[in-house]
Design an enzyme around this catalytic site. Structure first.
Site, short mmCIF file in Angstrom:
data_model
loop_
_atom_site.label_atom_id
_atom_site.label_comp_id
_atom_site.label_asym_id
_atom_site.label_seq_id
_atom_site.Cartn_x
_atom_site.Cartn_y
_atom_site.Cartn_z
CB THR A 32 17.16 -3.06 29.50
OG1 THR A 32 15.75 -1.99 29.95
CG2 THR A 32 16.08 -4.22 28.27
CE LYS A 79 13.42 -1.86 27.63
NZ LYS A 79 12.49 -0.31 27.36
P1 NAD Z 1 23.78 5.13 31.19
O1 NAD Z 1 24.20 4.65 31.14
O2 NAD Z 1 23.83 6.93 30.90
O3 NAD Z 1 23.90 5.01 33.26
C1 NAD Z 1 23.94 4.38 33.81
C2 NAD Z 1 25.46 4.78 35.06
O4 NAD Z 1 25.44 3.34 36.23
C3 NAD Z 1 26.24 5.46 34.92
O5 NAD Z 1 25.89 6.01 35.55
C4 NAD Z 1 26.77 4.21 35.43
O6 NAD Z 1 28.31 5.23 35.89
C5 NAD Z 1 26.95 3.79 36.43
N1 NAD Z 1 27.55 2.19 37.13
C6 NAD Z 1 28.16 1.40 35.91
N2 NAD Z 1 28.94 0.62 37.03
C7 NAD Z 1 28.45 0.73 38.15
C8 NAD Z 1 28.27 -0.04 39.30
N3 NAD Z 1 29.11 -1.05 39.28
N4 NAD Z 1 27.77 0.62 40.74
C9 NAD Z 1 27.06 2.02 40.73
N5 NAD Z 1 26.92 2.64 39.84
C10 NAD Z 1 27.55 1.93 37.74
O7 NAD Z 1 22.59 3.61 31.43
P2 NAD Z 1 21.24 4.58 31.17
O8 NAD Z 1 20.65 5.47 29.84
O9 NAD Z 1 20.39 6.09 32.25
O10 NAD Z 1 20.03 3.46 31.15
C11 NAD Z 1 20.29 2.71 32.13
C12 NAD Z 1 19.74 1.39 31.69
O11 NAD Z 1 17.89 1.66 31.85
C13 NAD Z 1 20.12 0.47 31.15
O12 NAD Z 1 19.58 -1.23 31.25
C14 NAD Z 1 18.86 1.21 30.10
O13 NAD Z 1 19.23 -0.13 29.19
C15 NAD Z 1 18.18 1.08 30.28
N6 NAD Z 1 17.54 1.98 29.32
C16 NAD Z 1 17.35 2.34 29.22
C17 NAD Z 1 16.62 3.92 28.22
C18 NAD Z 1 17.20 5.35 27.54
O14 NAD Z 1 16.28 5.40 26.72
N7 NAD Z 1 18.42 6.21 28.02
C19 NAD Z 1 15.32 3.38 28.48
C20 NAD Z 1 15.22 1.86 28.51
C21 NAD Z 1 15.50 1.43 29.15
#
Ligand code: NAD
Length: 290
Positions: free
Chosen positions: A87, A162
């Site tokens: 997102t 979204k």
């Molecule tokens: P998260 O923080 O658990 O995962 C993000 C991952 O990206 C982490 O493991 C981090 O180490 C990795 N990362 C950061 N910088 C990086 C880079 N330069 N190269 C490679 N990896 C890198 O977050 P999440 O909950 O998995 O959410 C991910 C996305 O999905 C976000 O944009 C969030 O808004 C969206 N989202 C989350 C949810 C939810 O319920 N968690 C629901 C819908 C959408």
């Protein structure tokens, strides 16, 4: 397909695992060095995308997405599809698409709803923006990771859908919680309030499917001491994206603005961090008119 998957966090890890389980060859990269069952962990983002038919990113925000895509787009094979499921702000989504298309790639912004439960169960909903060709190439992967994919329009349309949806969600949750708190003070039983509103014109997803009052309506995070669910800080992130988009599109969104500042206060100045976004109800409960 050979798939590169970048960002194996709470959402990315189960999504990548589901693709591997379905028989795709998945090369995964995360700066945190995460390992995921069935996914081949590689050392760099470039290693993950080299030779891939599709590259999926699932990253925290637009700035990180732009940094990653700057690095990987030149290493991707012509005709491959870049699918960003994070997102992020609409401007970043459009900029990444432009860069990808300029390098001979297909590009889709495809944020999701359904949360961590949906990512694990393969029941996410994808909201996609991009060309027909790009959507068609990504669709079989959406079918594995989700139960529904809506092609919303051109680049950025997925992110637009979204954040508009989640702006409604944030505003509606606040309205539902403040109405419960008012009903309490008027001596109205919460179950009766639910019975009336859930079948009257005040009904909504937040009342009917995710009721913020413990012990009332279907099972929800309120029944589990407001353990997320959907954390208040993630709601704040999406509300801020809605206001950023409203600024750049010159749209008047007063309710979205108020919802953003209430969640900001709740997460940054009160006890909202790490709690479900429906914990707005105990917040209102404690407050008076001031
Ligand atoms: P998260 O923080 O658990 O995962 C993000 C991952 O990206 C982490 O493991 C981090 O180490 C990795 N990362 C950061 N910088 C990086 C880079 N330069 N190269 C490679 N990896 C890198 O977050 P999440 O909950 O998995 O959410 C991910 C996305 O999905 C976000 O944009 C969030 O808004 C969206 N989202 C989350 C949810 C939810 O319920 N968690 C629901 C819908 C959408």
């Amino acid at each position: 397909m050979q798939i590169g998957f970048i960002g194996l966090g709470n959402m990315g890890a189960p999504m990548a695992a589901n693709l591997a389980k379905a028989g795709h060859q998945v090369l995964g990269f995360d700066t945190a060095g995460v390992t995921v069952e069935g996914v081949t962990q590689v050392e760099t983002a470039t290693d993950a995308v080299t030779g891939a038919d599709a590259v999926i990113t699932m990253l925290p925000n637009g700035a990180i997405l732009r940094a990653v895509t700057d690095q990987v787009i030149p290493a991707m094979s012509k005709g491959a599809v870049l699918i960003d499921c994070s997102t992020v702000d609409v401007d970043s989504a459009r900029a990444v698409a432009e860069q990808a298309i300029g390098s001979g790639l297909l590009s889709v912004d495809a944020p999701v709803s359904g949360g961590i439960g949906g990512a694990s169960a393969g029941t996410l909903t994808f909201m996609a923006g991009g060309s027909e060709d790009a959507f068609a190439k990504a669709a079989p992967l959406f079918d594995i990771m989700g139960q529904k994919a809506v092609h919303c329009g051109k680049a950025g349309a997925g992110q637009a859908a979204k954040i508009c949806n989640n702006m409604i969600l944030g505003v509606t949750m606040i309205a539902t919680c403040e109405a419960f708190a008012l009903a309490d003070k008027l001596g109205l039983d919460r179950q009766k309030m639910f019975d009336v509103v859930s079948t009257s014109s005040g009904y909504s997803w937040t009342m009917n499917a995710y009721c913020p009052a413990p012990g009332v309506g279907p099972q929800s995070p309120a029944d589990n001491d407001y353990t997320p669910g959907f954390a208040a800080e993630l709601m704040l992130k999406d509300l801020r994206l809605s206001q950023q988009a409203a600024d750049s599109a010159d749209a008047d969104t007063p309710m979205g603005q108020v919802a953003t500042s209430l969640y900001e206060q709740f997460v940054e100045k009160e006890d909202g961090l790490g709690r479900d976004f429906s914990a707005m109800l105990p917040r209102f409960e404690k407050r008076g008119r001031e």
